[in-house]
Design a protein around this motif. Structure first.
Motif: not given
Length: 269
Positions: A10-13, A2-5
Motif C-alpha cells: 500500500s505504500f508508494r515507496r 498476504a497479511a504482511y505483503l
C-alpha cells in the motif's frame, strides 16, 4: 504472507537501511536487506553515494515491482513433504523484492568506538581473501566490471528512471558514440573534457544490475574483525548520555534518512 505483503504494497515507496560488512549481529545484512544466496532477483545499482559524496553509504540499489504470481507461491516440498532447505527464505526474499524497494547499505565500521582486529591468516584463507582485500574496493571493482560488460553493447538497457534518478536518459539502445569511441581508441589525448563528460553521462545512464546472491557475497565480508556495534551506531541510539557519545557517528545516517523521508513525502501529490 498476504497479511504482511498487502499492507507493505500500500505504500508508494519502501526503503530499507542495512548494515554491511559484518558489523551488525542484531539485524545482519542478509536479514535487513532480505537477501538470499539462491536468489537471482535483479537489483539496480544507483550511484547516489558517489554523487552526494557520503562515505557512510556503501551502496544504494533498487528492486523493481513484479506482478508475477509465481513469486508468491508456497515453497517447494521435498520428498517428505517438508519445504526444501532454504526455499522458505528464497520465497520470502522474492516476495519482498517484488514489491519494489530502495535498499541502502550502510558502512558503520569507522563509527564503531572499539578498535577492529586484523583477521588471522587461516580465516582469510577460509574466506578466500587476499592480504590486500578491501571490501569497499571489491564492491567498486565489481560494479566497474559489470558496467564495462554492458556499456557500449547495442541493445543495453538504459537505466529505468525513478524519483532518485531524475537525470537518467531514457533512450533505447545505448552504444558509445562511434566517433568518440574511434577517437578514444586512436588518439585519446584529443578527447576533450566535454566529450569525457558526455561519455561518463552515457556510462552512468546504463542500467547496472546485481543479483541478490551477488550482494550476499559483496556486502558481508570485511577485511578486519569489528566489534558488532553496527546496529546501535547506525540508528544513533541515544537512550542515555553514554549511548549518545558511543553512537554519535550514526547521526549523519539518521539525518540522511530523515531528509530523504521529508523530501519524498513532500513530493507526493
Amino acid at each position: 504472507e498476504a497479511a504482511y505483503l498487502k499492507p507493505l504494497s500500500s505504500f508508494r515507496r519502501r526503503i530499507a537501511y542495512a548494515n554491511a560488512f559484518g558489523t551488525d549481529f542484531q539485524v545482519p545484512t542478509n536479514t535487513a536487506a532480505f537477501l538470499s544466496d539462491k536468489s537471482t532477483y535483479p537489483h539496480r545499482y544507483c550511484n547516489v553515494a558517489e554523487k552526494e559524496d557520503l562515505e557512510f553509504i556503501a551502496s544504494v540499489l533498487h528492486t523493481d515491482p513484479s506482478d508475477a504470481d509465481a513469486v508468491r507461491s508456497e515453497p517447494r516440498s521435498g520428498g517428505d513433504g517438508s519445504p526444501e532447505a532454504g526455499d522458505d527464505i528464497l520465497v520470502m526474499t522474492h516476495n519482498l523484492d517484488s514489491l519494489g524497494w530502495t535498499k541502502v547499505f550502510i558502512d558503520t565500521r569507522s563509527g564503531i568506538p572499539v578498535p577492529a582486529l586484523p583477521k588471522p591468516a587461516f580465516m582469510k584463507k577460509l574466506q578466500r581473501q587476499s592480504s590486500e582485500f578491501d571490501a569497499r574496493s571489491e564492491l567498486r571493482n565489481f560494479v566497474t566490471r559489470r558496467k564495462s560488460s554492458v556499456v557500449g553493447v547495442p541493445g543495453a538497457s538504459p537505466a529505468k528512471q525513478t524519483d532518485d534518478d531524475d537525470d537518467v536518459n531514457q533512450q533505447g539502445d545505448m552504444p558509445i558514440p562511434e566517433s568518440l569511441q574511434r577517437r578514444r581508441d586512436q588518439r585519446p589525448e584529443e578527447v576533450s573534457a566535454t566529450e569525457e563528460e558526455e561519455l561518463n553521462e552515457h556510462f552512468s545512464s546504463v542500467a547496472i544490475t546485481l543479483e541478490s546472491k551477488e550482494l550476499v557475497e559483496l556486502m558481508n565480508p570485511s577485511e578486519r574483525m569489528h566489534f558488532p556495534l553496527g546496529h546501535t551506531v547506525m540508528v544513533a541510539n541515544s537512550k542515555s548520555g553514554l549511548y549518545s557519545k558511543i553512537n554519535a557517528k550514526g547521526k549523519p545516517v539518521m539525518n540522511k534518512l530523515a531528509m530523504d523521508l521529508v523530501s519524498q513525502i513532500s513530493g507526493f501529490d
